[in-house]
Design an enzyme around this catalytic site. Sequence first.
Site, PDB file in Angstrom:
ATOM      1  N   ASP A 520       0.870  -1.186   0.000  1.00 27.56           N
ATOM      2  CA  ASP A 520       0.000   0.000   0.000  1.00 27.56           C
ATOM      3  C   ASP A 520       0.909   1.239   0.000  1.00 27.56           C
ATOM      4  O   ASP A 520       2.123   1.130   0.185  1.00 27.56           O
ATOM      5  CB  ASP A 520      -0.845  -0.088   1.280  1.00 27.56           C
ATOM      6  CG  ASP A 520      -1.892   1.000   1.392  1.00 27.56           C
ATOM      7  OD1 ASP A 520      -2.249   1.608   0.370  1.00 27.56           O
ATOM      8  OD2 ASP A 520      -2.358   1.234   2.532  1.00 27.56           O
ATOM      9  N   GLU A 523       2.617   5.117  -3.872  1.00 31.81           N
ATOM     10  CA  GLU A 523       2.573   6.131  -4.952  1.00 31.81           C
ATOM     11  C   GLU A 523       3.892   6.870  -5.110  1.00 31.81           C
ATOM     12  O   GLU A 523       4.199   7.257  -6.244  1.00 31.81           O
ATOM     13  CB  GLU A 523       1.427   7.118  -4.670  1.00 31.81           C
ATOM     14  CG  GLU A 523       0.053   6.506  -4.734  1.00 31.81           C
ATOM     15  CD  GLU A 523      -0.266   5.583  -3.554  1.00 31.81           C
ATOM     16  OE1 GLU A 523       0.279   5.814  -2.454  1.00 31.81           O
ATOM     17  OE2 GLU A 523      -1.053   4.645  -3.746  1.00 31.81           O
ATOM     18  N   ASP A 599      -9.269   4.186  -1.516  1.00 28.40           N
ATOM     19  CA  ASP A 599     -10.163   4.573  -0.419  1.00 28.40           C
ATOM     20  C   ASP A 599     -11.474   5.175  -0.911  1.00 28.40           C
ATOM     21  O   ASP A 599     -11.667   6.398  -0.911  1.00 28.40           O
ATOM     22  CB  ASP A 599      -9.430   5.559   0.501  1.00 28.40           C
ATOM     23  CG  ASP A 599      -8.208   4.925   1.136  1.00 28.40           C
ATOM     24  OD1 ASP A 599      -8.046   3.688   1.018  1.00 28.40           O
ATOM     25  OD2 ASP A 599      -7.417   5.652   1.747  1.00 28.40           O
TER      26      ASP A 599
HETATM   27  C1  NOJ Z   1      -4.594   3.309   2.946  1.00 28.08           C
HETATM   28  C2  NOJ Z   1      -5.247   2.187   2.194  1.00 28.08           C
HETATM   29  O1  NOJ Z   1      -5.868   2.676   1.039  1.00 28.08           O
HETATM   30  C3  NOJ Z   1      -6.228   1.488   3.101  1.00 28.08           C
HETATM   31  O2  NOJ Z   1      -6.841   0.437   2.399  1.00 28.08           O
HETATM   32  C4  NOJ Z   1      -5.537   0.990   4.343  1.00 28.08           C
HETATM   33  O3  NOJ Z   1      -6.474   0.424   5.218  1.00 28.08           O
HETATM   34  C5  NOJ Z   1      -4.843   2.148   5.052  1.00 28.08           C
HETATM   35  N1  NOJ Z   1      -3.932   2.784   4.128  1.00 28.08           N
HETATM   36  C6  NOJ Z   1      -4.067   1.689   6.285  1.00 28.08           C
HETATM   37  O4  NOJ Z   1      -3.063   0.814   5.933  1.00 28.08           O
END
Ligand code: NOJ
Length: 926
Positions: A520, A523, A599
Amino acid sequence: MHIHRTNCVGWTNWWVLLCLLSFVTAVKDHTFKTCDQAGFCHRNRHFASQVRQNANYIPQYHIEGSSVGLGTDPGKFSVIGTILKKLPNDATVELPFEISVLDNTVRVTVDENRKGINVPNVYSTKRYSETSKWAFLADLPYQKDVKNTIEKNRVSLEYGQDLSVQIDFYPVKITVLKKGEPVVVVNDQNLLNVEHWRSRSDDSENHLSPEESDYDMFEDSFHSSKEDSLPFGPEAVGLDFAFKGFTHLYGIPEHADSLDLKDTTGSLPYRLFNVDIFEYETDSRMSMYGTIPFLMAVKPDTTAALFWINSADTFIDIDKNSNIEDSSSHWISENGLLDFLIIVGDTPAQVNEKYGSITGNTQLPPMFSLGYHQCRWNYNDETDVLDINAKFDEHQIPYDTIWLDIEYADQKKYFTWQNEKFPDPKRMLSELDHTGRNLVFIVDPHIKTGYSVSKDLISKKITINDKTNSSYHGHCWPGESVWVDSMNPNSQSYWDSKFEWSPKNHFMGGESDNIHLWNDMNEPSVFNGPEDSSPRDNIHYGGWEHRSVHNVYGLTFHEATYNALAKRQIGNTNRERPFVLTRAYYAGSQRTAAMWTGDNMSKWEYLKISIPMVLTSGVSGMPFAGADVGGFFGNPSKELLTRWYQTGIWYPFFRAHAHIDSRRREPWVAGEPYTSIMRDAIKLRYSLLPVIYTSFYESSTIGTPVMRPIFYDHLDNLDSYSIDDQFYIGGSAVEGSGILVKPVTDEGATEVSIYIPNDEVHYDYTNGQLDEVKIYRAKAAHYITKAVSLNDIPMLLTGGSILALKNRYRRSTKLMKNDPYSLVIALDSQGKASGSLYIDDGESFLYSNDEYANVAFTSTSNLISGTSVLASAKYLDSLSGLEIEKITLLIEVSGHKAVIHKPQLKINTKWEIRISDDREIEHDEL
Ligand code: NOJ
């Protein structure tokens, strides 16, 4: 109002304050640049408008005829030469170019001869040229057999069956033709613009044509840019592409937008710049987490695509309105080479196949990863994990994987566990393994300062560096962090060591093989960086500025993780196929990762937009995609959650996920009738897994999407080109057919309208049930209206399809392995159907040693047959326990359904069933 980053613990006071302030912001538009606020985009859009307005514009660029010749690289055919850019003071800038052909696709690269360059010597002084190294396969299908004619003012090349390209020297134009007709014209509007190297002290007046703007050439005035030193000044590239006779364009993910791309004239261009854009807006051209600069133009007899091979910040204007017959696009990147491919074929499937032959196709995923994934931020400890695991069985809901988000790690120091909460990861993994379940846990590229891993990264010099070439320090979840520079080849062996297959590797549960990875924030997300990311003048391996590699960095990170996992059991013939989920991605990411759309929110519009987003990803070569089921932020109503499961079962990647502040919402939490409806939906996914796996096999070999837009199978029906709320699953992208699905995405819906694209018979297949034979076809009207209750997933089975399903309830995919198949045969209006089934062990790489089988089925109303094609005898023998337990035959003419119970046919034999007119059934294994 919402809370995104609750994790500010340990930060300095001012940082805590900033953190608190970020709680009250909604979508952070002000954090991200618009074209107008990005110097290079502003300048190029200005240039475009000046050129368009000036009927007497004299292009500055021409190909120097005397420079043109054939390249000398024995491995490929190429034409090389120099484009000259004439400056207002009559000086010229040399732009060497190369045109080559690979898999009947034209590649053009244009570089710059940089003279007198004077920048801090920590940077490489060349234009970045390595995006293709990351995006492309190692072995490229360069062609040598290209017929060429070099004339005084032009070069013509012929390649493939009916393709050619013409390169005109002045004005510079590259026209790709099919059967002699222009398909794509490069630089049609003369928007070619290569901002050449110049120093701050140059008299810029002498270097700018009257059409050019000097806006933000040597500084970045955007408020959150945090003093970008712009060591090279302006170095953008811009170019336009006309698509002749095309009015429908697709691709360029990632955007929360429609499948059919929109005209951007007078509004914001599409942006490609990987960013952490939580709570993104829907119906938006803003950039998101991933980038695939692949644009596909489709019309009934021809498909053309542009792959813009550049990993810097990029904006794309689409113009569909100035000329009603053609579309055009204007591409603007902050720096790097001009490097692009033009792919032309008859159909999107052909173009996807060629693109796949250059960038690679999607990995064949392990079967478990196509099952249901249960995630939330966070499952708290081992007891919580095992309790959730047990609840699935209690409620008889199949699932394959439980996920752990960042809280598992001690102070978010990846490669550690919170010992009190997860005292024995190996024990937990082995408990999950009893029922064939897996664990996926998260490792991000930011590594907290002050512990062994960050110390190692710094001492081994494998971090992203700042502009003075020292390790860059910024803030992310753990507080102060450094970032692994996965572009540095030396980082791979370090990464490998962290995931090592060894009884001593406590982090990976010793030698557990049911553990996989989630990457994650790659970017990369940097909470105190410009646009929430890395400063652009940071430095990567090779002295390349972050500016040049920004969009491809995420790929290098998840690829390093995949490579490390793939090495874990090296030497073991049954070694597991790794699974990696990534948030940031680039063209080529499909080879090693699945993606999800980040998200989203627990709102109906996010459920709706997830369908075009996943479809777009699929037509752009990245089919293993899904959205957070239920929505990440907020608490979905029970109805929304249920509808999201009914939609999510069709995402190639099917995972429920939720923010740390949201309430628990596993399928049993909502209670009846919701739990039963969600269970039915998940079970439907599991019964369709052989179909989905077969589509992935096809995708992994020829690059077709797993979830297909309607137009993909109906190129002659222009009305289907903009439909993006229904799609096909199963069948074949090449032959058509399969299941047409129209998920319900409206609150309180009591009916849905379904578009039927052609006259073929469509059998009602609501919820995968065939209780009575109901037939629709588009003869009378393309749209049909169907009443729906909360239970219903509207589905139609296209005549001509044969599906192989596994209908028994099991706790996980692993436990389904030896289950028998049921065939569903839907005869078309000619009384015929066909289908295929791909089988392998679903776990290892043995399929690449020919340990797989492809079974072909065909049927008419009185003869059904099955035969294995493409299978080794040894592997076929191993399948002798697999039977067909039921065949359902749908016959349109009579509106009739025949069910053959227990035909006792083995999947690995050649068999036939003959049905006589009086419905006597005989079957034989041949
Ligand atoms: C951002 C991610 O998009 C999300 O899915 C994740 O739960 C949080 N980071 C925490 O790791």
